[in-house]
Design a protein around this motif. Structure first.
Motif, short mmCIF file in Angstrom:
data_model
loop_
_atom_site.label_atom_id
_atom_site.label_comp_id
_atom_site.label_asym_id
_atom_site.label_seq_id
_atom_site.Cartn_x
_atom_site.Cartn_y
_atom_site.Cartn_z
N ASP A 163 -16.10 31.23 -32.23
CA ASP A 163 -16.03 32.62 -32.02
C ASP A 163 -17.14 33.42 -32.11
O ASP A 163 -17.92 33.28 -32.96
CB ASP A 163 -15.00 32.96 -33.14
CG ASP A 163 -14.70 34.44 -32.86
OD1 ASP A 163 -13.51 34.85 -32.52
OD2 ASP A 163 -15.51 35.49 -33.19
N LEU A 217 -17.48 36.00 -34.98
CA LEU A 217 -17.71 35.62 -36.21
C LEU A 217 -18.95 34.99 -36.32
O LEU A 217 -19.37 34.95 -37.64
CB LEU A 217 -16.45 34.57 -36.67
CG LEU A 217 -15.04 35.27 -36.82
CD1 LEU A 217 -14.01 34.18 -36.74
CD2 LEU A 217 -15.07 36.13 -37.84
N TYR A 225 -10.12 27.94 -35.32
CA TYR A 225 -9.55 28.67 -34.36
C TYR A 225 -9.75 27.76 -33.03
O TYR A 225 -9.25 28.12 -32.20
CB TYR A 225 -9.96 30.02 -34.01
CG TYR A 225 -9.78 30.98 -35.30
CD1 TYR A 225 -8.53 31.24 -35.87
CD2 TYR A 225 -10.99 31.42 -35.92
CE1 TYR A 225 -8.21 31.93 -37.07
CE2 TYR A 225 -10.82 32.07 -37.06
CZ TYR A 225 -9.64 32.49 -37.61
OH TYR A 225 -9.34 33.21 -38.89
N GLN A 238 -4.97 40.54 -41.41
CA GLN A 238 -3.68 39.94 -41.10
C GLN A 238 -2.94 40.25 -42.45
O GLN A 238 -1.54 40.25 -42.38
CB GLN A 238 -3.86 38.60 -40.53
CG GLN A 238 -4.39 38.68 -39.06
CD GLN A 238 -4.50 37.15 -38.67
OE1 GLN A 238 -3.45 36.24 -39.16
NE2 GLN A 238 -5.25 37.07 -37.51
N PHE A 254 -8.39 33.40 -29.73
CA PHE A 254 -8.53 34.25 -30.94
C PHE A 254 -9.94 35.11 -31.06
O PHE A 254 -10.84 34.37 -30.40
CB PHE A 254 -8.38 33.21 -32.15
CG PHE A 254 -7.14 32.68 -32.36
CD1 PHE A 254 -6.48 33.41 -33.30
CD2 PHE A 254 -6.64 31.63 -31.85
CE1 PHE A 254 -4.98 32.84 -33.44
CE2 PHE A 254 -5.48 31.12 -32.20
CZ PHE A 254 -4.74 31.92 -32.93
N TYR A 255 -9.83 36.26 -31.42
CA TYR A 255 -11.20 36.95 -31.56
C TYR A 255 -11.14 37.41 -33.03
O TYR A 255 -10.14 38.11 -33.56
CB TYR A 255 -10.85 38.09 -30.61
CG TYR A 255 -12.12 39.24 -30.77
CD1 TYR A 255 -13.30 38.75 -29.97
CD2 TYR A 255 -11.86 40.45 -31.58
CE1 TYR A 255 -14.35 39.94 -30.41
CE2 TYR A 255 -12.88 41.20 -31.63
CZ TYR A 255 -14.10 41.00 -31.17
OH TYR A 255 -14.99 42.04 -31.22
N ARG A 256 -11.99 36.91 -33.83
CA ARG A 256 -12.13 37.43 -35.26
C ARG A 256 -10.72 36.64 -35.89
O ARG A 256 -10.38 37.47 -36.81
CB ARG A 256 -12.43 38.54 -35.41
CG ARG A 256 -13.61 39.19 -35.04
CD ARG A 256 -13.80 40.67 -35.09
NE ARG A 256 -15.35 40.81 -34.73
CZ ARG A 256 -15.81 41.13 -35.54
NH1 ARG A 256 -15.61 40.94 -36.86
NH2 ARG A 256 -17.44 41.59 -35.10
N GLY A 257 -10.31 35.82 -35.21
CA GLY A 257 -9.12 35.10 -36.07
C GLY A 257 -7.64 35.78 -35.59
O GLY A 257 -6.67 35.63 -35.96
N ALA A 258 -7.82 37.01 -34.89
CA ALA A 258 -6.61 37.77 -34.42
C ALA A 258 -6.18 37.31 -33.21
O ALA A 258 -7.31 37.00 -32.44
CB ALA A 258 -6.79 39.22 -34.40
N PRO A 259 -5.11 37.17 -32.85
CA PRO A 259 -4.58 36.52 -31.39
C PRO A 259 -5.03 37.53 -30.62
O PRO A 259 -4.73 38.85 -30.67
CB PRO A 259 -3.02 36.50 -31.58
CG PRO A 259 -2.63 37.08 -32.83
CD PRO A 259 -4.04 37.30 -33.54
N LEU A 260 -5.44 37.16 -29.31
CA LEU A 260 -5.91 37.95 -28.26
C LEU A 260 -5.39 37.26 -27.07
O LEU A 260 -5.74 36.31 -26.54
CB LEU A 260 -7.26 37.98 -28.25
CG LEU A 260 -8.20 38.53 -27.04
CD1 LEU A 260 -7.84 39.96 -26.90
CD2 LEU A 260 -9.51 38.40 -26.90
N ALA A 298 -5.85 41.59 -31.33
CA ALA A 298 -7.20 41.57 -31.42
C ALA A 298 -7.43 42.80 -30.49
O ALA A 298 -6.65 43.13 -29.36
CB ALA A 298 -7.82 40.42 -30.78
#
Ligand SMILES: Nc1ncnc2c1ncn2[C@@H]1O[C@H](COP(=O)(O)OP(=O)(O)O)[C@@H](O)[C@H]1O
Ligand SMILES: Nc1ncnc2c1ncn2[C@@H]1O[C@H](COP(=O)(O)OP(=O)(O)O)[C@@H](O)[C@H]1O
Ligand SMILES: Nc1ncnc2c1ncn2[C@@H]1O[C@H](COP(=O)(O)OP(=O)(O)O)[C@@H](O)[C@H]1O
Lengths: 402, 115, 115, 115, 402, 402
Positions: free
Chosen positions: F257, F260, F253, F304, C48-54, F191
């Motif tokens: 991160d 973040l 996650y 999202q 996850f990168y900033r919550g988005a899947p990567l 991402a």
């Protein structure tokens, strides 16, 4: 508590801001050159600061601000021995600190222009000599009670004393060391683009930040409104010059050129340096605009007509805009400028002063560079230039990823 | 040992993700990716950098290299064409080479079994 | 002209130094190294990168390419396997290709003598 | 389908521009360029980094890869030798490989016509 | 308006300058390590600042500057409850702000030395504990009215309290976590060069900039000439040490080593920290020169003889030069130094003080690191070390270009 | 010498610190986007500063701080003509300088959110208009004697006036320009990671440094204890928010991160901006924690659920945390906050004020962006987006190594 303390404090703080300019110069020079020489640029900037400070402490300051002899040179205060308690209205230490951090700037300008092809030891020798005989001597004439100061020549924060002098030395150095291999093919200039624009941009913004120590700090007097006035003219000139260079490069080359836009900001900052406390806001905007545009023309002229290879544009940014800005004081000074009813007296003095400084800077630097060229040599060998100075001279690459 | 073939697909970097997925779907799992600079019909242009001409005639491309055996070469080519086709200059090219042998270091297997 | 062969060894970057030394010892002196991204059995994972899947499904690898003639191919492979083997996924692969000719620019020599 | 050949030219990065121009002149228009690290006869040396020995034995090189058919291989080699020759160690090498097929994605053409 | 306001303002500004040192440390550590661990280094630096400040606010400051108990530890002012109006001659808030920004520095030094192989959570635990029991406690002894201060041990701006303590903790940490894979082959040290020298250089210059807050700010008194004096000694020592390291590395290894030159600047800055206000210019130049040279020797010694792997040279730069600089106060202090006719009394105290601090720092950090090692483990696993901490622990690479 | 001089000096210094924030913004935006658009981001940041300053000088300042007309807009001081001698208790020049450097910040926030797909000239037009009609007008309402100020709405250093307004404009801009190609595949967010985390980290630390000019400087009064108080709350909130974002991202996650965590620091800094001088330490810690966590949730929500593509997280960091922080003043203000017995009056005013500013900012920016979209177009063409803006629009790559 007195103004004395407050001003000493202000000068201290301004000096510290100026110090960060060395980081700015380093990043600009690294960013605008090729990656294979990045370590070398870094090393040059570090020795410049280190040598500049040390030698200025030992000799340079004495030459510049010591007891005047014949309007030519200062003669005491070597190693700050017998230093007075105060100078220029502030604690002596403040005064010296500010000046010492300045001292290396002039040489740093040269390091950018001769980058990527100059021998490390040749540069070091030039650096040592420049901090002894070029910067402090001309500085003495302008600021230390020398003949130009007596003559009425005016340079607020170093448009000539620092920038034009640096730029003209750069011109001589770049000419003598010759262009980088591959710069001129079939006698036509080709671009050798810098390898890291974001670092260069960071460098420019850091320089701009430091300039707010450089210019406003040069009043040595926070109680005077001209300190803040200088801050604002610095801000305005840098801003408008950025826009001018961007728009002009877009018109001229069809694209907003990143390198020229970054240089534009510096052109405006250099241009306002000589008169930051003396011109009004309109003057600052005009000076910035002219410097932004002239710098673009000059970069092309030097590159394509003079065929002098200046990887970072130092000659145009510091030499030309420093000189222009100093002369513009004769036009835009609100007290004595031609456009403000002051007649041509100041203008004449400014032109004469700039011409003398330019001539002397070029002559001395020519003697130094030429002597180096004929003795130990100025130029790295062909193989080192091909493979990058970093690997051969310093035994390491700037970026390693394997 | 059945014939093994190396397929090099040179195309735009931004198409990579889609290409990879499509190849995975037809059973190609192993691949090696290079970041290259290329020029073909798609030429660069002369730009200006500080007023000096700068020929940018190499554009960043990726090269995806995959050695296949069981997956038919034609299938790989079909999929690549499907995913990469835009009709614009710069779609890229596919090169096909013969492979003599493959060895999988972890298992020591050779040839097809190594893929 | 005796047969010349190109051997591509794709493996973990950190093994490079050892591999190079081992190859030097058996007489392989010329080599070219690429930094590549690869996937094989060793898959990346979804991060996850900033919550988005990567999807990081390409791992940095190096490819060492060497063209040999006098040094037997089998010897190169043996050494590479020896040095690179860990038994873990990601040990890498070796690809073998035929080479038509080699020219050494400095001397103009061709074929074996160019190596 | 007439024979297609891949020519890999490994040489100094700073020679690239000249090489490209010379190849263009003899009609080679498509090419792919890799930034690689190489060692051959031209060895690195042991340097010191913070006093610890650091073997820099890989020098940055470029590899120019071009697949040709109509332009004779010999012509490419001749031009490359001409442009790249300095007589110094590090001039580089040329490797020649056979190509099985080429496909141009944009037009779907194969073989020679794809070049 | 009073000196009180002015000094409070000065301390505020100095603190802000010091704050930027965190950016400097980050860039130095990133630049001197491998790209595959750059994100991890960044994260470590961010947590260090964040945790350092927060915990120091809650507990550390109280331990350090609270009401002294037995010369050992402070006992009130937790969470700044019942804070006085002023402290050290300035507003209490100024005082705390300055100290809080300092607090994390000591730990940051450790993060560089254990970089590239230490578990993130292990480091975080060490960081928390160090900001509670190492830095504030030793700090209390030296500055907070503790026994060393009463004893007459002198450390102007933290040569020992910050740097030597940090460096000795780094030594213990680096020893316990062990060398990076591949650092010692056949029992011989090999270089694992940093991946971005320009960023490291930027970091050093930013640190230097911040040092002008660190040292001159430590007087807490802008009206005193020693503030400006400290600025100049800092400038001189940093400069000469840069030259010393450059020249010495050139002599020793045949090339001017970039890493050592950058470290040289830091060595000079660390070396002058303990005595910046107490030594004269000559003293500063000598101290800088010695530190520049000793650092080079120490880097080699630690790397090749002790076989402790310190990727950024933190142990030599901060540990050795911090300790040396503190001891040198006993030699070069213009009022009490041996070389200035002050006898050996101060020298003795300095040696004893440094020894005590070093011993205690090493003992406590040993206990902490050893406990971590035996419980959750200090070291990342083999796979993570091979592939880089970034990808595995943080799920991302520092530089992504596809 | 008077407080007047001292405060003018303080504001000058604070302004200079704030200036460096432009470097910080540039590095954050460069680091968090793809390398192929790095030059474009740099250029955007340079024009933003340059245009921001110039236009604010000409018009913006007049609209903001000129003679109030109906609580809506200022009406004199264009080009600073007829400027008074002092303003806000400091020299007029100091006041203007501080404000002018602020002016572009609001727009810079937008540049991050619309990065990598917006036409350069479209952005420039937005920038010009925003510095004329968005920032100064809303700024007038809040700080320039406008109706919100009279109403009792409180925004210490620009939590709403700068950050929330910027963030809401960013929301509108990012929505209208649409997501980057490839951001949503099969309607699911993927991402597109930034290409240089170390530069982004440097940017965050530089921003933090500048924030110590931004917040403490906003008192315009160094003699007041609230200046230093603001420095400490800024430090605490930024620190705890860093930790909060790190821990929360780890929980959510599975990994700490990096993006973040860096954004977390900024979230805490933005969050405390509106109330830095008004909340106590506990308040600062709570505000920081909430902002750190909420920012993480918001980034995911916007990405999202709203499917608005914000490459750097500007909407969450500046818009959300700016608004939240302003509202929190109504809860945590030690004099009037709900939690401190001040009743709900201030809270109500804060909510109303934020709502009005958000609504107006979104409306005006919608009109501007929509008009641009329908005329010259907002979005670069497909080919440019694929190949990178740098190469096509600026004719150069950020990093060149061949
Ligand atoms: N003859 C060739 N040899 C090697 N590489 C080639 C050759 N022709 C094309 N390429 C590679 O393929 C890429 C795409 O080719 P190009 O001609 O631009 O595509 P298209 O034909 O779709 O316009 C080039 O950038 C280059 O890297
Ligand atoms: N079929 C293939 N074609 C091209 N490259 C491949 C192929 N299979 C594997 N590779 C390369 O080899 C590397 C190692 O393969 P992998 O399957 O991970 O090794 P192992 O089998 O030891 O686990 C991959 O990362 C990829 O770069
Ligand atoms: N056997 C080989 N296999 C693969 N690449 C090679 C081989 N020999 C040389 N090379 C590549 O060619 C480059 C030039 O070789 P080198 O021996 O240095 O040139 P020269 O023979 O002109 O001195 C090397 O750096 C390497 O990248």
């Amino acid at each position: 508590m007195s103004d004395y303390i407050l001003n000493s404090m202000w000068v201290l703080i301004a000096s510290v801001l100026v110090f960060l300019m060395h980081a700015g110069f380093s990043m600009v020079e690294v960013g605008f050159t090729q990656s294979k020489n990045a370590v070398n640029i870094i090393m040059k900037n570090f020795v410049t600061v280190a040598i500049g400070v040390t030698i200025y402490f030992a000799i340079g300051f004495a030459f510049m601000y010591g007891k005047d002899a014949g309007g030519i040179i200062g003669t005491n205060l070597f190693f700050l021995v017998n230093k007075p308690e105060s100078m220029g209205g502030v604690m002596f230490e403040s005064y010296f600190f500010f000046q010492a951090i300045f001292a290396a700037t002039c040489v740093t300008i040269v390091s950018g222009a001769v980058a990527e092809r100059t021998k490390f030891n040749a540069y070091v020798i030039f650096c040592v000599l420049a901090v002894i005989v070029i910067y402090p001597v001309i500085g003495h004439w302008i600021w230390g009670g020398g003949f130009l100061q007596k003559f009425g020549f005016t340079d607020f924060a170093g448009g000539t004393a620092v920038h034009a002098v640096g730029g003209f030395c750069a011109l001589v150095g770049a000419k003598l060391v010759g262009p980088r291999k591959g710069k001129y093919r079939n006698n036509k200039a080709t671009a050798i683009p810098g390898h890291n624009i974001p670092l260069a941009a960071l460098g420019v913004l850091i320089l701009w930040f430091g300039w707010f120590g450089f210019n406003p700090g040069s009043t040595l007097d926070i109680t005077s409104p001209s300190t803040l006035h200088a801050a604002i003219t610095t801000l305005l000139s840098g801003s408008i010059a950025t826009i001018a260079a961007l728009v002009f490069s877009k018109i001229k080359y069809g694209k907003p050129d990143a390198g020229l836009t970054l240089n534009g900001a510096l052109a405006g900052l250099v241009g306002i340096t000589a008169g930051a406390s003396m011109v009004d806001y309109t003057g600052a905007l005009i000076i910035g605009t002219i410097c932004g545009v002239m710098m673009v023309l000059s970069v092309e002229f030097i590159d394509q007509k003079l065929k002098i290879d200046d990887p970072v544009g130092a000659i145009s940014v510091h030499g030309l805009c420093g000189a222009l800005g100093t002369i513009f004081v004769g036009l835009f000074s609100v007290t004595e400028g031609l456009f403000y009813g002051g007649g041509i007296s100041l203008l004449g003095k400014q032109i004469v002063g700039v011409a003398i400084c330019a001539a002397v800077a070029m002559t001395i630097s020519f003697v130094i560079f030429y002597t180096i060229k004929k003795t130990i040599g100025l130029r790295i060998d062909k193989e080192m230039e091909d493979d990058g100075i970093d690997k051969i001279e310093h035994g390491i690459s700037a970026y390693i990823s394997l | 040992m059945s014939k093994m073939t190396k397929i090099d697909i040179i195309t735009r970097p931004e198409k990579f993700e889609a290409l990879k997925q499509a190849l995975n779907e037809i059973g190609v799992t192993g691949m090696t990716v290079y970041q290259v600079l290329g020029c073909g019909i798609q030429k660069g242009k002369t730009e200006f950098y500080r007023g000096a001409p700068l020929e940018i005639n190499l554009l960043p491309k990726i090269k995806l290299e995959t050695v296949v055996c069981e997956v038919p070469v034609s299938e790989v080519i079909r999929v690549a064409k499907e995913v990469l086709y835009t009709g614009e200059i710069g779609d890229g090219k596919i090169f096909v080479y013969d492979v003599e042998n493959v060895i999988k270091i972890r298992t020591g297997e050779e040839g097809v079994r190594a893929l």
